[in-house]
Design an enzyme around this catalytic site. Structure first.
Site, PDB file in Angstrom:
ATOM      1  N   PHE A  24       0.842  -1.186   0.000  1.00  0.00           N
ATOM      2  CA  PHE A  24       0.000   0.000   0.000  1.00  0.00           C
ATOM      3  C   PHE A  24       0.882   1.242   0.000  1.00  0.00           C
ATOM      4  O   PHE A  24       1.772   1.367   0.836  1.00  0.00           O
ATOM      5  CB  PHE A  24      -0.894   0.028   1.240  1.00  0.00           C
ATOM      6  N   CYS A  30      -6.148  15.391   0.464  1.00  0.00           N
ATOM      7  CA  CYS A  30      -7.365  15.066  -0.271  1.00  0.00           C
ATOM      8  C   CYS A  30      -8.088  16.355  -0.605  1.00  0.00           C
ATOM      9  O   CYS A  30      -7.965  17.352   0.105  1.00  0.00           O
ATOM     10  CB  CYS A  30      -8.261  14.145   0.569  1.00  0.00           C
ATOM     11  N   CYS A  34     -14.089  14.013   4.077  1.00  0.00           N
ATOM     12  CA  CYS A  34     -15.040  13.001   4.543  1.00  0.00           C
ATOM     13  C   CYS A  34     -14.837  12.757   6.036  1.00  0.00           C
ATOM     14  O   CYS A  34     -13.705  12.508   6.471  1.00  0.00           O
ATOM     15  CB  CYS A  34     -14.861  11.709   3.766  1.00  0.00           C
ATOM     16  N   CYS A  37     -12.889   9.484   7.157  1.00  0.00           N
ATOM     17  CA  CYS A  37     -11.566   9.188   6.601  1.00  0.00           C
ATOM     18  C   CYS A  37     -10.598   8.798   7.711  1.00  0.00           C
ATOM     19  O   CYS A  37     -10.558   9.423   8.774  1.00  0.00           O
ATOM     20  CB  CYS A  37     -11.027  10.391   5.846  1.00  0.00           C
ATOM     21  N   ASP A  38      -9.795   7.754   7.444  1.00  0.00           N
ATOM     22  CA  ASP A  38      -8.847   7.276   8.449  1.00  0.00           C
ATOM     23  C   ASP A  38      -7.400   7.681   8.155  1.00  0.00           C
ATOM     24  O   ASP A  38      -6.477   7.182   8.783  1.00  0.00           O
ATOM     25  CB  ASP A  38      -8.953   5.761   8.619  1.00  0.00           C
ATOM     26  N   THR A  39      -7.181   8.609   7.234  1.00  0.00           N
ATOM     27  CA  THR A  39      -5.828   9.073   6.916  1.00  0.00           C
ATOM     28  C   THR A  39      -5.542  10.367   7.673  1.00  0.00           C
ATOM     29  O   THR A  39      -6.354  11.293   7.657  1.00  0.00           O
ATOM     30  CB  THR A  39      -5.676   9.316   5.399  1.00  0.00           C
ATOM     31  N   GLU A  93      -7.374   3.415  -5.260  1.00  0.00           N
ATOM     32  CA  GLU A  93      -8.618   3.715  -4.543  1.00  0.00           C
ATOM     33  C   GLU A  93      -8.775   5.227  -4.602  1.00  0.00           C
ATOM     34  O   GLU A  93      -7.993   5.963  -4.009  1.00  0.00           O
ATOM     35  CB  GLU A  93      -8.522   3.216  -3.104  1.00  0.00           C
ATOM     36  N   HIS A 175      -9.422  -6.324   7.360  1.00  0.00           N
ATOM     37  CA  HIS A 175      -8.132  -6.082   8.018  1.00  0.00           C
ATOM     38  C   HIS A 175      -8.322  -5.558   9.442  1.00  0.00           C
ATOM     39  O   HIS A 175      -7.540  -5.886  10.330  1.00  0.00           O
ATOM     40  CB  HIS A 175      -7.269  -5.126   7.178  1.00  0.00           C
TER      41      HIS A 175
END
Length: 181
Positions: A24, A30, A34, A37-39, A93, A175
Site C-alpha cells: 500500500f 485530499c 469526509c 476518513c482514516d488518513t 482507490e 483487516h
C-alpha cells in the site's frame, strides 16, 4: 516529489481483491473532507519516485495499491510506468474527482454525493454506507458494487441494505476485524 503518508505491506481488506497481499502506498492530502476518513493528512514525507520504488521492492507482493487521502492528486504517468517496469499490478482507490493516468490495472472508485465523478472507467465502486440512496451510484460504468459499513455501529443497517438491494455486495474492512494494518 510525492507526499507519502506511509508505505506498508498487508492484505487488501476491502472490495473485490479482499485477502490479496499488497503493498500500500498511502498518499497524504485530499480534495474532500469526509468525516470517516482514516488518513492523517497532516502526516507525510516527500519521497522521490526512486525512494518509493526502493521501498516497495522490500516486499514480495505483485499488487500495489495507491490509496490516500486522494492519490490522484499526486500520481502521474511517470509513476505508473515505473511501477509497471517493476512488474507491479497497480490498483488505485480514488474518489473519482480527477482524471487518472493511463495504465492503472484496477480502479476502485468511492464516489461522494457532493463531488462529481470524472472517471469514464472503473472496475468497482465502493460506497461507505451512511443511509444514502444507492440508485445514483448504480448508473456508473461497472456492475461490481460494494457497500461498506461506516463503522461497526452500522453493520446491521448495511447488511439490511444489501439484502434489500441485491445488486450490491457487502464489503467489510476485514483487516480491522483480524487486527492487521
Amino acid at each position: 516529489m510525492r507526499k507519502i503518508n506511509e508505505i506498508f505491506y498487508s492484505l487488501q481488506g476491502e472490495g473485490f481483491h479482499t485477502g490479496t497481499p499488497a503493498v500500500f502506498i498511502r498518499f497524504s492530502g485530499c480534495n474532500l473532507k469526509c468525516p470517516f476518513c482514516d488518513t492523517q493528512h497532516e502526516n507525510g514525507v516527500l519521497m522521490s519516485d526512486v525512494e518509493i520504488i526502493n521501498e516497495i521492492r522490500k516486499y514480495p507482493a505483485r499488487m500495489v495499491i495507491l490509496t490516500g487521502g486522494e492519490p490522484s492528486l499526486w500520481i502521474d504517468q511517470q509513476l505508473i510506468d515505473l511501477l509497471h517496469s517493476e512488474g507491479k499490478y497497480i490498483c488505485i482507490e480514488t474518489n473519482g474527482t480527477h482524471e487518472l493516468p493511463e495504465g492503472i490495472d484496477w480502479i476502485t472508485c468511492s464516489p461522494k454525493q457532493e463531488a462529481p465523478v470524472k472517471l469514464m472507467r472503473m472496475d468497482e465502486i465502493k460506497i461507505v454506507y451512511q443511509g444514502q440512496d444507492l440508485e445514483p451510484y448504480e448508473t456508473y460504468p461497472t456492475d461490481r458494487l460494494f457497500l461498506q459499513p461506516c463503522s461497526c455501529k452500522n453493520i446491521k443497517e448495511t447488511v439490511a441494505c444489501v439484502m434489500q438491494h441485491p445488486k450490491w455486495r457487502l464489503s467489510l474492512q476485514t483487516h480491522k476485524f483480524i487486527g492487521i494494518d
